[in-house]
Write a protein that holds these residues in place. Structure first.
Motif, PDB file in Angstrom:
ATOM      1  N   GLU A  63      48.726  54.313  25.498  1.00  0.00           N
ATOM      2  CA  GLU A  63      48.988  56.110  25.200  1.00  0.00           C
ATOM      3  C   GLU A  63      50.292  56.341  26.219  1.00  0.00           C
ATOM      4  OE1 GLU A  63      46.267  57.709  23.284  1.00  0.00           O
ATOM      5  OE2 GLU A  63      45.849  56.201  21.803  1.00  0.00           O
ATOM      6  N   LEU A  64      50.101  55.887  27.790  1.00  0.00           N
ATOM      7  CA  LEU A  64      50.627  56.631  28.379  1.00  0.00           C
ATOM      8  C   LEU A  64      52.138  56.180  28.288  1.00  0.00           C
ATOM      9  CD1 LEU A  64      48.210  56.565  31.906  1.00  0.00           C
ATOM     10  CD2 LEU A  64      48.253  58.057  29.906  1.00  0.00           C
ATOM     11  N   ASP A  65      53.125  57.083  28.840  1.00  0.00           N
ATOM     12  CA  ASP A  65      54.506  56.540  28.624  1.00  0.00           C
ATOM     13  C   ASP A  65      54.793  55.833  30.105  1.00  0.00           C
ATOM     14  OD1 ASP A  65      55.789  58.118  26.955  1.00  0.00           O
ATOM     15  OD2 ASP A  65      54.670  59.638  27.822  1.00  0.00           O
ATOM     16  N   ALA A  66      54.130  56.043  31.071  1.00  0.00           N
ATOM     17  CA  ALA A  66      53.665  55.101  32.545  1.00  0.00           C
ATOM     18  C   ALA A  66      52.516  56.069  33.558  1.00  0.00           C
ATOM     19  CB  ALA A  66      55.007  55.895  33.677  1.00  0.00           C
ATOM     20  N   LEU A  67      52.534  54.787  34.611  1.00  0.00           N
ATOM     21  CA  LEU A  67      51.617  54.904  35.470  1.00  0.00           C
ATOM     22  C   LEU A  67      51.748  54.671  36.826  1.00  0.00           C
ATOM     23  CD1 LEU A  67      48.020  54.892  35.723  1.00  0.00           C
ATOM     24  CD2 LEU A  67      48.481  52.433  35.363  1.00  0.00           C
ATOM     25  N   LEU A  68      51.697  55.307  37.451  1.00  0.00           N
ATOM     26  CA  LEU A  68      52.162  55.274  38.930  1.00  0.00           C
ATOM     27  C   LEU A  68      50.437  54.990  39.814  1.00  0.00           C
ATOM     28  CD1 LEU A  68      54.257  58.419  39.639  1.00  0.00           C
ATOM     29  CD2 LEU A  68      54.780  55.981  40.874  1.00  0.00           C
ATOM     30  N   VAL A  69      50.549  54.173  40.809  1.00  0.00           N
ATOM     31  CA  VAL A  69      49.423  53.257  41.610  1.00  0.00           C
ATOM     32  C   VAL A  69      49.470  54.119  42.580  1.00  0.00           C
ATOM     33  CG1 VAL A  69      48.447  51.320  42.117  1.00  0.00           C
ATOM     34  CG2 VAL A  69      49.649  51.528  39.886  1.00  0.00           C
ATOM     35  N   ARG A  70      48.510  54.933  42.965  1.00  0.00           N
ATOM     36  CA  ARG A  70      48.298  55.171  44.076  1.00  0.00           C
ATOM     37  C   ARG A  70      46.679  54.415  45.029  1.00  0.00           C
ATOM     38  NH1 ARG A  70      51.785  56.394  47.595  1.00  0.00           N
ATOM     39  NH2 ARG A  70      50.443  56.896  48.381  1.00  0.00           N
ATOM     40  N   SER A  71      46.154  54.546  44.335  1.00  0.00           N
ATOM     41  CA  SER A  71      45.655  53.695  45.087  1.00  0.00           C
ATOM     42  C   SER A  71      45.163  52.542  44.301  1.00  0.00           C
ATOM     43  CB  SER A  71      43.539  54.388  44.956  1.00  0.00           C
ATOM     44  OG  SER A  71      42.646  54.414  45.498  1.00  0.00           O
ATOM     45  N   LEU A  72      44.352  51.286  45.094  1.00  0.00           N
ATOM     46  CA  LEU A  72      44.059  50.254  44.753  1.00  0.00           C
ATOM     47  C   LEU A  72      42.568  49.770  46.166  1.00  0.00           C
ATOM     48  CD1 LEU A  72      46.132  47.747  43.409  1.00  0.00           C
ATOM     49  CD2 LEU A  72      44.986  48.468  42.156  1.00  0.00           C
ATOM     50  N   PRO A  73      41.308  50.658  45.658  1.00  0.00           N
ATOM     51  CA  PRO A  73      40.611  51.032  46.725  1.00  0.00           C
ATOM     52  C   PRO A  73      39.954  49.481  46.747  1.00  0.00           C
ATOM     53  CG  PRO A  73      39.440  51.623  44.348  1.00  0.00           C
ATOM     54  CD  PRO A  73      41.098  51.946  43.999  1.00  0.00           C
ATOM     55  N   GLY A  74      39.251  48.705  47.257  1.00  0.00           N
ATOM     56  CA  GLY A  74      38.749  47.054  47.872  1.00  0.00           C
ATOM     57  C   GLY A  74      37.530  47.486  47.575  1.00  0.00           C
ATOM     58  N   GLY A  75      37.032  46.323  47.439  1.00  0.00           N
ATOM     59  CA  GLY A  75      36.227  45.876  47.123  1.00  0.00           C
ATOM     60  C   GLY A  75      35.758  44.281  46.654  1.00  0.00           C
ATOM     61  N   SER A  76      34.693  43.568  45.634  1.00  0.00           N
ATOM     62  CA  SER A  76      34.879  42.585  45.783  1.00  0.00           C
ATOM     63  C   SER A  76      35.818  41.604  45.589  1.00  0.00           C
ATOM     64  CB  SER A  76      33.722  42.005  45.150  1.00  0.00           C
ATOM     65  OG  SER A  76      33.698  42.208  43.668  1.00  0.00           O
ATOM     66  N   LEU A  77      35.965  40.558  45.719  1.00  0.00           N
ATOM     67  CA  LEU A  77      37.206  40.033  45.259  1.00  0.00           C
ATOM     68  C   LEU A  77      37.098  40.330  44.057  1.00  0.00           C
ATOM     69  CD1 LEU A  77      39.956  38.549  45.891  1.00  0.00           C
ATOM     70  CD2 LEU A  77      37.924  35.771  45.737  1.00  0.00           C
ATOM     71  N   GLU A  78      35.787  39.731  43.550  1.00  0.00           N
ATOM     72  CA  GLU A  78      36.758  40.044  42.055  1.00  0.00           C
ATOM     73  C   GLU A  78      36.586  41.485  40.836  1.00  0.00           C
ATOM     74  OE1 GLU A  78      32.954  39.011  39.761  1.00  0.00           O
ATOM     75  OE2 GLU A  78      32.707  36.520  39.562  1.00  0.00           O
ATOM     76  N   GLN A  79      36.810  42.052  41.763  1.00  0.00           N
ATOM     77  CA  GLN A  79      36.687  43.652  40.916  1.00  0.00           C
ATOM     78  C   GLN A  79      37.794  44.273  41.565  1.00  0.00           C
ATOM     79  OE1 GLN A  79      33.864  45.777  43.698  1.00  0.00           O
ATOM     80  NE2 GLN A  79      33.408  46.411  42.105  1.00  0.00           N
ATOM     81  N   VAL A  80      38.724  43.812  42.795  1.00  0.00           N
ATOM     82  CA  VAL A  80      39.820  43.255  42.917  1.00  0.00           C
ATOM     83  C   VAL A  80      41.231  42.893  42.403  1.00  0.00           C
ATOM     84  CG1 VAL A  80      42.429  43.762  45.090  1.00  0.00           C
ATOM     85  CG2 VAL A  80      39.739  43.956  45.586  1.00  0.00           C
ATOM     86  N   ILE A  81      40.456  41.060  42.231  1.00  0.00           N
ATOM     87  CA  ILE A  81      41.643  40.758  41.282  1.00  0.00           C
ATOM     88  C   ILE A  81      41.908  41.598  39.726  1.00  0.00           C
ATOM     89  CG2 ILE A  81      41.739  38.390  39.833  1.00  0.00           C
ATOM     90  CD1 ILE A  81      40.796  37.313  42.442  1.00  0.00           C
ATOM     91  N   TYR A  82      40.357  42.268  38.889  1.00  0.00           N
ATOM     92  CA  TYR A  82      40.524  42.582  37.901  1.00  0.00           C
ATOM     93  C   TYR A  82      41.339  43.242  38.191  1.00  0.00           C
ATOM     94  CZ  TYR A  82      38.527  45.110  33.574  1.00  0.00           C
ATOM     95  OH  TYR A  82      38.996  46.165  32.847  1.00  0.00           O
ATOM     96  N   ARG A  83      41.591  45.020  39.032  1.00  0.00           N
ATOM     97  CA  ARG A  83      42.389  45.633  38.785  1.00  0.00           C
ATOM     98  C   ARG A  83      43.757  45.493  38.739  1.00  0.00           C
ATOM     99  NH1 ARG A  83      38.064  48.335  43.304  1.00  0.00           N
ATOM    100  NH2 ARG A  83      36.446  48.877  42.340  1.00  0.00           N
ATOM    101  N   VAL A  84      44.073  44.592  39.555  1.00  0.00           N
ATOM    102  CA  VAL A  84      45.324  43.729  39.345  1.00  0.00           C
ATOM    103  C   VAL A  84      46.066  42.896  38.408  1.00  0.00           C
ATOM    104  CG1 VAL A  84      47.262  42.442  40.585  1.00  0.00           C
ATOM    105  CG2 VAL A  84      45.759  44.021  42.043  1.00  0.00           C
ATOM    106  N   ASP A  85      44.711  42.395  37.780  1.00  0.00           N
ATOM    107  CA  ASP A  85      45.288  42.028  36.431  1.00  0.00           C
ATOM    108  C   ASP A  85      45.326  43.063  35.058  1.00  0.00           C
ATOM    109  OD1 ASP A  85      45.096  39.716  37.763  1.00  0.00           O
ATOM    110  OD2 ASP A  85      42.958  38.839  36.607  1.00  0.00           O
TER     111      ASP A  85
END
Length: 302
Positions: A63-85
């Motif tokens: 329902e957003l019009d846009a999303l500005l990515v300002r942070s993709l914090p570190g974590g496990s490989l699964e967490q990082v990949i999921y957030r990018v996915d």
């Protein structure tokens, strides 16, 4: 009647860049929604990803019009990949994401960034990347002084200057224990200074020179920022880098060694605290205005 856009910012409320960006977006009339990357919940086959709060708060990101990515914090490989996915999926569902997931993938990994730039003919330092201790030692033998960097990281953290074989042996054996990849770049004399160029929407909006007391020129390592007018040669390199990576906005670091410019980093989630301290340009305002213009142009095309 002017449409009021709903724009998300991915990150945490305490981040100074997020606070400045939220204020700038609100000044355009937009409604700002904070999107903590650790609170993403996705549903399949429903085309939905939501964020939740402890108080029962729910927000459907579609329902957003846009999303500005300002942070993709570190974590496990699964967490990082999921957030990018999630970012990839949101884009495919029609959400405007700045910067896009593919841009973040290209810029978060120093090897990937350097390979893309070098393969495109842009000037980068001689680089050796390997998992082999022997090949890393050979790289030092061939290049002499090298800067050893982590593949992932920023602010100059973890960078080490290696100048002889004995030091290289000890450093590389230590990295070997942690199963790290060896990322070596030839050390280029640069008078302890380099340039950060900030690109938004195909334009260099501001530039600073960073002067350090050592070879590290990161502000976080004690370097001092100085505003300079964008140099045409450096600007062209920065714009080519942003175009090649497909970035809406980008921080490009360039050093000059023996009269030759070299691109040493391209940051898809660039900070601007140091640059903002010396430039008259309101960086958050420029980025907010660019985002709104992108949304308005999409409406006009429809």
């Amino acid at each position: 009647m002017r449409q009021r856009f709903r724009i998300g910012i991915m990150g945490t409320a305490k981040g100074p860049h997020i606070q400045a960006l939220a204020k700038a977006l609100q000044n355009t009339g937009a409604e700002v929604i904070l999107v903590p990357p650790q609170r993403l919940t996705s549903f399949i086959p429903e085309p939905a990803t939501i964020i939740t709060g402890s108080d029962g708060y729910r927000e459907n990101l579609r329902e957003l019009d846009a999303l500005l990515v300002r942070s993709l914090p570190g974590g496990s490989l699964e967490q990082v990949i999921y957030r990018v996915d999630v970012l990839h999926r949101l884009e495919k569902l029609g959400l405007k994401v700045i910067n896009r997931a593919v841009v973040l993938e290209k810029t978060v990994d120093k090897f990937y960034t350097s390979a893309l730039l070098g393969d495109a003919g842009l000037p980068v330092p001689r680089t050796v990347v390997t998992e082999s201790f022997e090949q890393a030692m050979e790289g030092v033998k061939k290049m002499g002084r090298v800067v050893v960097k982590p593949l992932f990281g920023s602010l100059g953290t973890g960078m080490v200057l290696v100048e002889d074989q004995e030091v290289a042996y000890r450093v590389f054996r230590a990295l070997e224990l942690g199963r790290y990849v060896y990322y070596l770049q030839e050390f280029l004399p640069h008078n302890n200074e380099d340039y950060r160029l900030f690109v938004v929407g195909g334009e260099v909006i501001s530039t600073m020179r960073r002067r350090g007391e050592t070879w590290k020129t990161n502000i976080a390592c004690g370097a001092v920022a100085e505003y300079v007018e964008p140099d045409p040669v450096l600007s062209r390199l920065a714009l080519k880098t942003a175009e090649l990576l497909g970035a809406d906005y980008l921080g490009v670091d360039i050093l000059i060694s023996n009269g030759q410019p070299y691109i040493i980093e391209a940051n898809g989630i660039p900070g601007w605290t140091g640059l903002q301290s010396v430039t008259p340009v309101k960086i958050a305002d420029v980025l907010a205005d660019y985002t709104v213009r992108q949304l308005q142009s999409g409406i006009n095309k429809d």
